[in-house]
Design a protein around this motif. Structure first.
Motif: not given
Length: 678
Positions: A648-662
């Motif tokens: 629902e919220v993913d503000d704590g993820l950096e763009p590179e985190d999302r790309q790495a599947g975090m």
């Protein structure tokens, strides 16, 4: 002196007659020394100098002054073999006497003599005659000078006495010059030894110095000088080493200072976050440092222990997605310790904690207005983690403050409000959160705060006024009564000082308007009255969930675009296990059929209805770090190995985190089998 009858008369010596007596004694001394002078026969003189046998007839009595026996002259440099004119004793006495009388040193015939022994015979004869003439002339001047000195001394004629001594000096100078020439001619070679003796006499050098070179150890230096030079060289080497050592330390210090002053702030900075979300939760988590190892005062906290890591407080990684123009730059940070410097009571149940760096300098991180800190607090058997919004402004780089409301069921807030004291140290995670406003996002802002949700708004207001930001600031506060108005006095002071700051307050528990405060709850009508063009403004809301939802509805009715509304979520007030128990009591489905596997721990379980990955991990005792539990701090990040989740919220993820599947475990939910690296 005789009387008129020719008889000698004896007079006592008076002060007037002492120069005469002194001069007589000098003449007597010279006359006594003259007995050592040998006589030279006319025949012998004629044999050496034909045609000059009678050159000195009628002289002053010094004619024919000869040299000493052979071998006597060279000892003191005044005579030569067969060619000397004065004995060693007389020469030494005259030299000493003339030097005491201030006579100038003799001028020798060295320019012509240095050409020996290649000089032709004719030229040698001319030089010999010239040298002999100088000696004769010098002898004549000496005789005349002594006569004049005797006469002037008897008559107390001091001017004549001074002239006589000058003539004596001139005569001695001429005599020594001719004598040196005679010696050089008699040796038949260049007068190096004569020159050496003259040079040593001019510089008062003892003959003993000639033996110094025989004891030389290095480059002609004596053992003493060699040792002294060695000590000086060692001292210079030590000073050079100390200089480079100090330069290395200075370079290291400058590097540390430049790193500390470089871009600093929260690791996950952006447009959303959590302020006091952790204050309302009561879950536990492991700590990086045991509670019994935490010092309680500055004296027991050395500089090297400021951070829990050995490589310093900050890292070089810049924050992503946040424009910090005009403020102290932001960077990711390591885990640090801060010392409690001051505790202030804001209201009966709210306290502000001011923290400073353990080493006394600037705090080891920077932040943006509206971000929060994550604390590890020594509560119970296991330390717990809580997040609290920073209420101070990042323009104050030497301290930071958090403002905490005491909750009866909040373990973290009870510890901070009841047990924490000045001098204690707190373990702090880097500033985080995207619920920020720096003044670059818009040319005006509306800040709506409810209760303790005023903390991020206070940080923004303090920062903007400190920077003299020119935009319009509408600060809207909703609280119960003046006793629960946090930061009341400071907000009033800022309102009076800055024309672009407009403060509006609504109080739900006052019966009538009071001191500019409006009675009743915050309403759509008040918002429209206070901010007539609110539909064009950027609006930030922070407070209890119910308050924020109601305010968002009012803003929607006032046609404020949803993109212009930014909120701060305080998070859940229940522990995950409490939520699970509540669901079981309500006879909700116990499992969804989807399975989660924690690869690192080697554990797995079926997911319950509406259960997050973090809640499932806590249920089967899998350790996952967390703080805010609302998806903004980024501490519970983990890698998704397989399957898909929703957040629902993913503000704590950096763009590179999302790309790495975090994923954020506190937000991740799944309806199919998933595997997580935890």
């Amino acid at each position: 002196m005789n009387d008129k009858n020719g008889n000698p008369v004896r007079k006592s010596m008076s002060r007037r007659t002492w120069p005469t007596t002194y001069t007589a004694l000098v003449l007597l001394f010279v006359a006594t020394a003259s007995t050592a002078i040998a006589q030279v026969s006319p025949e012998e003189h004629a044999a050496h100098h034909p045609g000059e046998a009678n050159a000195n007839d009628g002289g002053s009595g010094a004619r024919g002054m000869g040299g000493p026996p052979e071998g006597a002259g060279p000892k003191n440099g005044m005579g030569g073999k067969g060619g000397g004119m004065m004995g060693g004793g007389m020469g030494a006495m005259m030299d000493g006497m003339m030097e005491k009388m201030g006579a100038p040193k003799p001028k020798d015939l060295y320019p012509s003599l240095m050409e020996l022994p290649d000089l032709p015979m004719e030229r040698r004869g001319e030089l010999e005659q010239e040298a002999h003439g100088r000696m004769i002339a010098g002898t004549r001047l000496l005789s005349e000078g002594f006569d004049e000195l005797s006469r002037s001394a008897a008559g107390d004629d001091f001017a004549a006495m001074q002239a006589a001594t000058a003539k004596i000096r001139e005569g001695l100078n001429d005599f020594e010059s001719g004598l040196a020439a005679h010696r050089a001619l008699s040796e038949g070679k260049a007068p190096r030894n004569v020159a050496l003796q003259w040079f040593k006499r001019e510089l008062n050098i003892d003959d003993a110095v000639n033996t110094a070179s025989s004891n030389a150890l290095l480059w002609g230096m004596s053992p003493f000088h060699t040792s002294l030079m060695a000590v000086l060289i060692l001292f210079a080497a030590a000073m050079i080493w100390m200089y480079f050592f100090k330069m290395r330390r200075a370079a290291s210090l400058l590097e540390r200072l430049s790193t500390a002053n470089a871009s600093a702030g929260g690791g996950q900075a952006g447009s959303g976050g959590t302020g006091n979300g952790g204050a309302n939760t009561q879950s536990t988590a492991p700590s990086t440092l045991p509670s019994d190892s935490r010092p309680s005062a500055l004296d027991s906290q050395p500089v090297s222990d400021c951070c829990a890591t050995d490589d310093g407080c900050p890292t070089e990684a810049p924050a992503d997605g946040v424009d910090a123009s005009g403020l102290i730059p932001v960077a990711k940070k390591k885990l640090c310790r801060l010392r409690v410097a001051k505790i202030t009571d804001e209201t009966d149940d709210v306290k502000t904690i001011r923290m400073v760096a353990c080493h006394g300098g600037r705090i080891p991180f920077s932040y943006l207005p509206g971000q929060f800190l994550s604390f590890t607090l020594p509560v119970g058997e296991k330390p717990i983690r809580r997040s609290y919004t920073i209420s101070s402004a990042p323009t104050q780089a030497y301290y930071c403050e958090v403002t905490v409301k005491r909750e009866d069921k909040g373990a973290g807030s009870r510890y901070i409000c009841d047990q924490l004291k000045v001098g204690d140290t707190l373990e702090v995670k880097a500033p985080s959160g995207r619920f920020t406003f720096t003044g670059e996002e818009s040319d005006s802002v509306v800040l709506v705060a409810g209760g303790v949700g005023i903390t991020p708004m206070m940080s923004v207001t303090r920062a903007l006024t400190d920077m003299c930001w020119p935009g319009e600031i509408h600060f809207i506060v909703a609280c119960r009564d003046p006793q629960h108005f946090i930061f009341e006095s400071e907000i009033k002071r800022l309102d009076e000082r800055y024309d672009n700051l407009h403060v509006h307050v609504a109080m739900s528990r006052i019966e009538k308007d009071l001191d500019g405060y409006r009675k009743g709850r915050l309403s759509k009508e008040l918002l429209a009255e206070w901010v007539p063009d609110i539909a064009t403004k950027r609006v930030h809301i922070c407070g209890a969930p119910a308050m924020m939802e109601a305010t968002k509805g009012m803003l929607a009715e006032l046609e404020v675009p949803a993109d212009n509304i930014h909120t701060e979520n305080f998070g859940s007030t229940q522990k995950p296990k409490a939520k699970v128990a509540k669901g079981q009591e309500a006879h909700e489905p116990k499992a969804t059929g989807a399975k989660v596997t924690f690869a690192t721990s080697g554990k797995s379980t079926e997911l319950l209805a509406d259960e997050t990955i973090l809640e499932a991990a806590e249920r089967i005792d899998v350790e996952i770090d967390y703080s805010c539990r609302v998806g903004t701090c980024g501490i519970c990040v983990a890698k998704l190995l397989s399957g898909e989740v929703t957040m629902e919220v993913d503000d704590g993820l950096e763009p590179e985190d999302r790309q790495a599947g975090m994923i954020l475990c506190c937000q991740a939910k799944a309806k199919q089998d998933v595997s997580v690296e935890a």
